[in-house]
Design a protein around this motif. Structure first.
Motif: not given
Length: 272
Positions: A95-98, A102-107, A152-155, A158-163
């Motif tokens: 639900q949250r940005r992680h 490697e530095g990427h947004e996990a989702s 692209l990685e929503m720095r 970030f919201t769950f819906t947008r992601s």
């Protein structure tokens, strides 16, 4: 004998598909994080148990890691001559940005980067199959403009819906890239017709966990019932792109600049 590769194949719908295809006599490669779950899965396979174990392969990997995804692709290319069906079903809801190590947004890494690496990296093995098919469990139907190409990685924001919407749309565009390179390929974005009972792996709030558990028990379908349409798609693939919810075929989302957006997406992640 067909070769079926399933990511997320130790839980839920992925495990149900692995059991089915092993029982049907196929060679099945399961990619997941738990060897213990894979071993437990093998004990539930019907038919010739010894034969199933000989036709089953497990590759341990965390597909939110780009390095792990690349390692699995290289292993498959080194040990298999063709892939008849690639089912992309790995899931871990956040639900949250992680941010990964490697530095990427996990989702984004799990739900798109890994899939991009599999689809592009395994293209030669899919071309070697007579009737190749990719089933991507990215629920279809996201709006055409759901991708923020500048972030692209929503720095930011970030919201769950947008992601979720961005990942789903990116996977639809991935189908344009895949079928453009291989016109004989069937590429299907697929989502279940309704809620599926599963272990619901993820890092989510208590409210979502409770809702998923309660609704799953009350309204959810069993994984082995939910995957029936995927089994049918793999059994009779039609070249080109398609989208389904359960067994119902949907109209593909079409944007004004789909080809350009697909190329832009490939350029942005091509060095991963």
């Amino acid at each position: 004998m067909r070769t079926i590769v399933i990511t997320g194949g130790t839980d839920g719908m992925g495990a149900a598909l692995a059991r089915h295809f092993l029982s049907a006599g196929d060679r099945v490669v399961v990619i997941g994080r738990s060897r213990a779950k894979f071993d437990a899965l093998l004990t539930t396979v019907t038919g010739d148990d010894r034969s199933a174990k000989q036709r089953a392969e497990f590759i341990a990997a965390d597909l939110s890691s780009v390095a792990d995804s690349r390692r699995v692709v290289e292993h498959l290319r080194a040990h298999h001559e063709r892939i008849d069906a690639l089912v992309l079903a790995a899931s871990f809801i956040r639900q949250r940005r992680h941010t990964t190590a490697e530095g990427h947004e996990a989702s984004w890494a799990l739900f798109f980067l890994s899939k991009y690496l599999f689809v592009t990296g395994l293209a030669p093995l899919l071309r070697a199959a007579e009737r190749p098919v990719i089933v991507n469990t990215a629920v279809p139907g996201a709006r055409a403009g759901a991708i923020d190409f500048d972030d692209l990685e929503m720095r930011e924001g970030f919201t769950f819906t947008r992601s979720n919407a961005q990942q789903r749309r990116a996977n639809e565009l991935l189908g344009l890239l895949a079928t453009g390179e291989n016109p004989g390929l069937a590429y299907v974005t697929w989502g279940p017709a309704r809620l599926v009972r599963s272990s619901f792996a993820g890092d989510v709030g208590k409210g979502m966990k409770i809702a998923a558990a309660v609704l799953g028990r009350l309204l959810g379908q069993r994984p082995d019932a939910a995957v029936g349409p995927i089994i049918d798609i793999v059994g009779a693939p039609a070249p080109g792109r398609a989208a389904y919810r359960g067994a119902k075929k949907l109209t593909l989302t079409v944007g004004d600049h789909d080809d350009r957006d697909a190329a832009r997406l490939a350029a942005a992640v091509g060095d991963e």
